[in-house]
Design an enzyme around this catalytic site. Structure first.
Site, mmCIF file in Angstrom:
data_model
loop_
_atom_site.group_PDB
_atom_site.id
_atom_site.type_symbol
_atom_site.label_atom_id
_atom_site.label_comp_id
_atom_site.label_asym_id
_atom_site.label_seq_id
_atom_site.Cartn_x
_atom_site.Cartn_y
_atom_site.Cartn_z
ATOM 1 N N ASP A 1 0.461 -1.370 0.113
ATOM 2 C CA ASP A 1 -0.031 0.188 0.189
ATOM 3 C C ASP A 1 1.219 1.367 0.335
ATOM 4 O OD1 ASP A 1 -2.471 1.677 0.324
ATOM 5 O OD2 ASP A 1 -2.315 1.636 2.272
ATOM 6 N N GLU B 1 -1.058 -1.190 -4.710
ATOM 7 C CA GLU B 1 -2.507 -0.405 -4.978
ATOM 8 C C GLU B 1 -1.921 0.807 -5.410
ATOM 9 O OE1 GLU B 1 -5.446 -0.104 -1.937
ATOM 10 O OE2 GLU B 1 -4.898 1.603 -1.872
ATOM 11 N N ASP C 1 -2.054 0.628 7.910
ATOM 12 C CA ASP C 1 -1.754 0.531 6.220
ATOM 13 C C ASP C 1 -1.257 -0.243 5.385
ATOM 14 O OD1 ASP C 1 -1.787 3.623 5.444
ATOM 15 O OD2 ASP C 1 -0.691 4.066 7.238
#
EC number: 3.1.21.10
Length: 211
Positions: free
Chosen positions: A19, A80, A156
């Site tokens: 991420d 992502e 996260d």
């Protein structure tokens, strides 16, 4: 020797999920064998103490990614895509952070695939509008993770775990950058069979991110 497809499908695959972030970057490593998923580690790269020098942060991302790659030997990277709701300057910085993470994997010949945030949330929770907290809760139920402190920064890490799981649910069909099959990978890297994944860390990281 290229192993038959039925055999290669039963071999463990290691997926790294990322991420991207310019202050906190989440990462996760999972091992998949058939329908069985084992979380090897998930945590964050904390860059808040590095100040405002973006180049220093990018180097930190690259160096840490390479360390993780060399430790866990992931077969594929799932990352992502930047969210388009942020301002242009933030978007540029986030894109650079994502690119550096991808470059670290490509430096080790690891293929990658990019997923939109809504796709990741949809895959894990059934809703593309799920919150970080909802994603984390669903992952803990699905993967039977031990309870962890609900620290905002650690979300996260669970977001990165969601990216890895999203890729697992796609069965790796979207892999880019060469798209090597597992059988082709083994044929090119026979020593991989001599390094069982079971020898790696078997539990998720429980340490708290640095303040």
């Amino acid at each position: 020797m290229i192993l038959p497809l039925a055999t290669t499908d039963l071999l463990p695959k290691v997926i790294m999920g990322v991420d991207p972030g310019t202050q906190i970057m989440g990462y996760a490593i999972i091992e998949v064998q058939g329908q069985r998923v084992r979380v090897l580690q998930y945590d964050v790269i904390n860059m808040k103490a590095l100040g405002s020098n973006h180049a220093v942060k990018l180097k930190k991302i690259y160096d840490r990614m390479v360390e993780l790659i060399d430790e866990f030997l992931p077969d594929e990277l799932a990352i992502e895509a930047p969210f388009f709701g942020v301002n242009v300057q933030s978007m540029l910085k986030l894109g650079r952070a994502q690119g550096v993470a991808i470059a670290a994997c490509l430096s080790r010949q690891i293929p990658y695939v990019e997923y939109a945030p809504t796709k990741v949330k949809q895959s894990v929770t059934g809703s593309g509008n799920a919150t970080k907290e909802q994603v984390a809760h669903m992952l803990r139920q699905t993967l039977q993770l031990p309870p962890l402190e609900e620290a905002p920064k650690f979300l996260d890490a669970t977001d990165a775990l969601a990216v890895a799981m999203c890729h697992h649910y796609q069965k790796g069909n979207n892999v880019k950058a060469g798209g090597k099959s597992w059988g082709k990978f083994l044929a090119d890297n026979p020593s991989k069979l001599a390094t069982p994944v079971a020898g790696k860390k078997a539990t998720p990281s429980k340490k708290k991110p640095a303040a």
